[in-house]
Design a protein around this motif. Sequence first.
Motif, mmCIF file in Angstrom:
data_model
loop_
_atom_site.group_PDB
_atom_site.id
_atom_site.type_symbol
_atom_site.label_atom_id
_atom_site.label_comp_id
_atom_site.label_asym_id
_atom_site.label_seq_id
_atom_site.Cartn_x
_atom_site.Cartn_y
_atom_site.Cartn_z
ATOM 1 N N LEU A 292 10.969 0.974 6.560
ATOM 2 C CA LEU A 292 9.840 1.162 5.656
ATOM 3 C C LEU A 292 9.318 2.599 5.706
ATOM 4 N N ALA A 293 9.257 3.174 6.896
ATOM 5 C CA ALA A 293 8.802 4.562 7.032
ATOM 6 C C ALA A 293 9.761 5.511 6.315
ATOM 7 N N ASP A 294 11.058 5.263 6.439
ATOM 8 C CA ASP A 294 12.049 6.096 5.744
ATOM 9 C C ASP A 294 11.901 5.967 4.230
ATOM 10 N N ALA A 295 11.714 4.748 3.756
ATOM 11 C CA ALA A 295 11.552 4.527 2.311
ATOM 12 C C ALA A 295 10.290 5.204 1.808
ATOM 13 N N ALA A 296 9.214 5.088 2.546
ATOM 14 C CA ALA A 296 7.947 5.712 2.131
ATOM 15 C C ALA A 296 8.073 7.229 2.086
ATOM 16 N N ALA A 297 8.852 7.794 2.986
ATOM 17 C CA ALA A 297 9.021 9.243 3.020
ATOM 18 C C ALA A 297 9.828 9.758 1.828
ATOM 19 N N HIS A 298 10.613 8.879 1.210
ATOM 20 C CA HIS A 298 11.480 9.307 0.111
ATOM 21 C C HIS A 298 10.983 8.881 -1.271
ATOM 22 N N THR A 299 9.846 8.258 -1.357
ATOM 23 C CA THR A 299 9.332 7.850 -2.668
ATOM 24 C C THR A 299 8.275 8.837 -3.152
ATOM 25 N N HIS A 300 8.168 8.939 -4.451
ATOM 26 C CA HIS A 300 7.146 9.793 -5.039
ATOM 27 C C HIS A 300 6.017 8.967 -5.643
ATOM 28 N N SER A 301 6.130 7.652 -5.522
ATOM 29 C CA SER A 301 5.149 6.755 -6.118
ATOM 30 C C SER A 301 4.040 6.415 -5.118
ATOM 31 N N PRO A 302 2.794 6.734 -5.445
ATOM 32 C CA PRO A 302 1.695 6.377 -4.538
ATOM 33 C C PRO A 302 1.597 4.872 -4.302
ATOM 34 N N SER A 303 1.869 4.071 -5.348
ATOM 35 C CA SER A 303 1.776 2.616 -5.164
ATOM 36 C C SER A 303 2.877 2.112 -4.232
ATOM 37 N N ASP A 304 4.063 2.721 -4.290
ATOM 38 C CA ASP A 304 5.128 2.344 -3.355
ATOM 39 C C ASP A 304 4.736 2.697 -1.925
ATOM 40 N N ARG A 305 4.125 3.868 -1.740
ATOM 41 C CA ARG A 305 3.700 4.263 -0.393
ATOM 42 C C ARG A 305 2.675 3.281 0.165
ATOM 43 N N ILE A 306 1.757 2.853 -0.697
ATOM 44 C CA ILE A 306 0.756 1.872 -0.267
ATOM 45 C C ILE A 306 1.436 0.559 0.104
ATOM 46 N N ALA A 307 2.387 0.132 -0.710
ATOM 47 C CA ALA A 307 3.093 -1.121 -0.438
ATOM 48 C C ALA A 307 3.875 -1.032 0.873
ATOM 49 N N TYR A 308 4.563 0.089 1.093
ATOM 50 C CA TYR A 308 5.313 0.261 2.339
ATOM 51 C C TYR A 308 4.384 0.270 3.550
ATOM 52 N N ALA A 309 3.245 0.933 3.419
ATOM 53 C CA ALA A 309 2.288 0.965 4.532
ATOM 54 C C ALA A 309 1.745 -0.425 4.820
ATOM 55 N N HIS A 310 1.476 -1.178 3.779
ATOM 56 C CA HIS A 310 0.985 -2.552 3.961
ATOM 57 C C HIS A 310 2.055 -3.416 4.632
ATOM 58 N N ASP A 311 3.296 -3.294 4.169
ATOM 59 C CA ASP A 311 4.386 -4.056 4.783
ATOM 60 C C ASP A 311 4.550 -3.697 6.258
ATOM 61 N N ALA A 312 4.466 -2.405 6.562
ATOM 62 C CA ALA A 312 4.598 -1.972 7.961
ATOM 63 C C ALA A 312 3.464 -2.543 8.803
ATOM 64 N N TRP A 313 2.252 -2.569 8.245
ATOM 65 C CA TRP A 313 1.130 -3.143 8.993
ATOM 66 C C TRP A 313 1.388 -4.623 9.264
ATOM 67 N N LEU A 314 1.864 -5.342 8.257
ATOM 68 C CA LEU A 314 2.136 -6.770 8.446
ATOM 69 C C LEU A 314 3.222 -6.993 9.503
ATOM 70 N N LEU A 315 4.234 -6.131 9.527
ATOM 71 C CA LEU A 315 5.271 -6.264 10.552
ATOM 72 C C LEU A 315 4.718 -6.009 11.947
ATOM 73 N N GLY A 316 3.801 -5.078 12.038
ATOM 74 C CA GLY A 316 3.203 -4.750 13.330
ATOM 75 C C GLY A 316 2.155 -5.748 13.788
ATOM 76 N N HIS A 317 1.690 -6.571 12.876
ATOM 77 C CA HIS A 317 0.662 -7.566 13.178
ATOM 78 C C HIS A 317 1.119 -8.933 12.663
ATOM 79 N N PRO A 318 2.119 -9.528 13.299
ATOM 80 C CA PRO A 318 2.679 -10.783 12.774
ATOM 81 C C PRO A 318 1.683 -11.936 12.737
ATOM 82 N N ASP A 319 0.593 -11.831 13.472
ATOM 83 C CA ASP A 319 -0.409 -12.898 13.451
ATOM 84 C C ASP A 319 -1.537 -12.589 12.474
ATOM 85 N N GLY A 320 -1.358 -11.540 11.668
ATOM 86 C CA GLY A 320 -2.383 -11.167 10.709
ATOM 87 C C GLY A 320 -2.593 -12.258 9.671
ATOM 88 N N ALA A 321 -3.747 -12.233 9.061
ATOM 89 C CA ALA A 321 -4.082 -13.259 8.074
ATOM 90 C C ALA A 321 -3.290 -13.028 6.786
#
Length: 86
Positions: free
Chosen positions: A31-60
Amino acid sequence: MTTTPRPIRDLDVPLETVQALVARQNACQTLADAAAHTHSPSDRIAYAHDAWLLGHPDGACATDADYPAWAANLAAQPTYHRPLEA
């Protein structure tokens, strides 16, 4: 003052735990690699959100059970693109 060395069994964890951790780390790196190669702000937000969910598997997270009529309401929308029937 000297401390008694801990035996390796105190530090050992089940293989499944290590495999899950490595898989999560690999997914976060992807996800970090994909975010570094995209020019879309919405994609960066989506990748960051996905990474947060992966790091917090018990998240709501919502499930289909939280919104029982969601799928039917979505299917009833005129702009819903239904999958092609085979």
